[in-house]
Write an enzyme that holds these catalytic residues in place. Structure first.
Site, PDB file in Angstrom:
ATOM      1  N   LYS A 114       0.838  -1.211   0.000  1.00 26.55           N
ATOM      2  CA  LYS A 114       0.000   0.000   0.000  1.00 26.55           C
ATOM      3  C   LYS A 114       0.869   1.256   0.000  1.00 26.55           C
ATOM      4  O   LYS A 114       0.531   2.253  -0.643  1.00 26.55           O
ATOM      5  CB  LYS A 114      -0.932   0.014   1.215  1.00 26.55           C
ATOM      6  CG  LYS A 114      -2.099  -0.940   1.094  1.00 26.55           C
ATOM      7  CD  LYS A 114      -3.141  -0.623   2.162  1.00 26.55           C
ATOM      8  CE  LYS A 114      -4.248  -1.669   2.194  1.00 26.55           C
ATOM      9  NZ  LYS A 114      -5.178  -1.452   3.296  1.00 26.55           N
ATOM     10  N   LYS A 197      -7.745 -12.406  -8.515  1.00 32.72           N
ATOM     11  CA  LYS A 197      -8.823 -12.435  -7.539  1.00 32.72           C
ATOM     12  C   LYS A 197      -9.828 -11.307  -7.809  1.00 32.72           C
ATOM     13  O   LYS A 197      -9.428 -10.224  -8.239  1.00 32.72           O
ATOM     14  CB  LYS A 197      -8.140 -12.252  -6.175  1.00 32.72           C
ATOM     15  CG  LYS A 197      -8.996 -12.348  -4.972  1.00 32.72           C
ATOM     16  CD  LYS A 197      -8.110 -12.310  -3.734  1.00 32.72           C
ATOM     17  CE  LYS A 197      -8.749 -11.403  -2.707  1.00 32.72           C
ATOM     18  NZ  LYS A 197      -8.064 -11.333  -1.439  1.00 32.72           N
ATOM     19  N   LYS A 200     -11.824  -5.286  -4.943  1.00 32.90           N
ATOM     20  CA  LYS A 200     -12.275  -3.906  -5.150  1.00 32.90           C
ATOM     21  C   LYS A 200     -11.118  -3.000  -5.505  1.00 32.90           C
ATOM     22  O   LYS A 200     -11.283  -2.008  -6.185  1.00 32.90           O
ATOM     23  CB  LYS A 200     -13.037  -3.388  -3.929  1.00 32.90           C
ATOM     24  CG  LYS A 200     -12.172  -3.210  -2.691  1.00 32.90           C
ATOM     25  CD  LYS A 200     -12.923  -2.492  -1.598  1.00 32.90           C
ATOM     26  CE  LYS A 200     -12.031  -2.293  -0.399  1.00 32.90           C
ATOM     27  NZ  LYS A 200     -11.989  -3.436   0.517  1.00 32.90           N
TER      28      LYS A 200
END
Ligand code: TRP
Length: 334
Positions: A114, A197, A200
């Site tokens: 991140k 996968k 979102k």
């Protein structure tokens, strides 16, 4: 013997959960109500570890909670609450943060991913200590099992390490939690990129079926889902990842075996199969969408359900935190 305690959390960072969340997590959460003392938390404190919009956070926190109830969580058979409503989460996170090594936190792969995404100089202290807050969530409730996806394994390991460390230094205080990564859960992939996968953060909207999608959107996305060369409807992860994913969705929602579906659709062609699948998906999601819409339309009722959850969570969190304060050497606040 009391039912074992489970705790899990989900971030309110999207306008809707998706089919991967539902089949990979929420459905198990609903099942746990029967067998476990289950706590489920909408983790709004975690949602502000990256830049966010306050009005959007408020809306998404309610929408997230509404979907949890709509998917079948019953406020009388489990505890559903909002993380920021129980102040002990941040209080315990501070204490645990003081037991966490800088190097230890630096090794968390989700932080590295991140931070790299946003440019590491933009990464906040909150993002860095995200896994410590998660450990506080879990340990406050003396959790035995934590149902999470594979991507949370490292965070769970840190929670265990911190529980063991605290117990060792200050005396037995925390239950050491175990990850519960259920087998047999359908792995749902992106409809446009079946090797990835359904997510979102990385999937394009066309690759995701949202729980709150209307039937037309669902039909359109399934019709456009990537299939594979040939026309056979057969599960084969390597050669036919797209069709395999669609078969898994079908099987997970109807309770049928993939092999039985392969038999039924032998020689049928992709078009007919997708049409049936779209009916299966819209049929399964319509009641959830309708229940969620009702809950979202009645904010006072929804907020009352969340207040009820926080009222159940608070005394447990408080009892743990009182013990922690005493063990750590804080004076009682009398
Ligand atoms: N980090 C988890 C995720 O992204 C969410 C989470 C926060 C959580 N606190 C938790 C999961 C406690 C399990 C237990 O999926």
């Amino acid at each position: 013997m009391p039912a074992p305690r489970v705790f899990s959390g989900i971030q309110p960072t999207a306008d809707s959960f998706h089919l991967g969340n539902y089949l990979g997590a929420l459905r198990q959460w609903v099942a746990f109500q029967e067998t476990h003392d289950a706590f489920y938390c909408v983790v709004d404190l975690h949602a502000i570890t990256v830049a966010h919009d306050p009005a959007l956070l408020r809306r998404r926190t309610r929408v997230a909670a509404a979907q949890l109830f709509a998917a079948g969580l019953d406020p009388d058979r489990c505890t559903v609450f909002v993380q920021s409503h129980v102040a002990e989460h941040t209080a315990l996170a501070w204490v645990l943060g003081c037991l966490t090594g800088f190097g230890e936190a630096s090794r968390m792969t989700q932080f590295k991913d991140k931070a790299a995404k946003g440019g590491s100089s933009a990464a906040s202290l909150g993002l860095f200590s995200y896994p410590v807050l998660q450990a506080a969530d879990i340990l406050l409730y003396q959790t035995q099992q934590v149902p999470v996806g594979e991507d949370q394994r490292q965070h769970l390991e840190l929670s265990r390490d911190l529980a063991i460390r605290f117990n060792h230094r200050f005396g037995p205080t925390f239950t050491v939690p175990s990850p519960y990564i259920p087998g047999g859960v359908a792995k749902i992939t992106d409809l446009q990129d079946p090797s990835a996968k359904m997510s979102k953060s990385s999937s394009a909207p066309q690759g995701i079926i949202d729980l709150l999608d209307d039937p037309d959107a669902i039909r359109r996305k399934i019709a456009r889902a990537v299939t594979d060369p040939g026309s056979e409807i057969r599960a084969d992860e390597a050669a036919k990842p797209g069709v395999t994913n669609l078969l898994r969705i079908y099987a997970a929602l109807t309770g049928e075996q993939v092999a039985a579906l392969e038999d039924r659709y032998r020689g049928a062609g992709y078009g007919a199969f997708k049409k049936d699948l779209a009916e299966v998906v819209t049929g399964a999601l319509a009641p959830i969408r309708e229940r969620a819409a009702k809950l979202i339309a009645d904010e006072p009722a929804l907020d009352a359900m969340l207040a009820h959850g926080a009222a159940k969570a608070r005394p447990i969190a408080r009892a743990t935190m009182e013990q922690v304060s005493e063990r750590i050497g804080f004076l009682p606040a009398v």
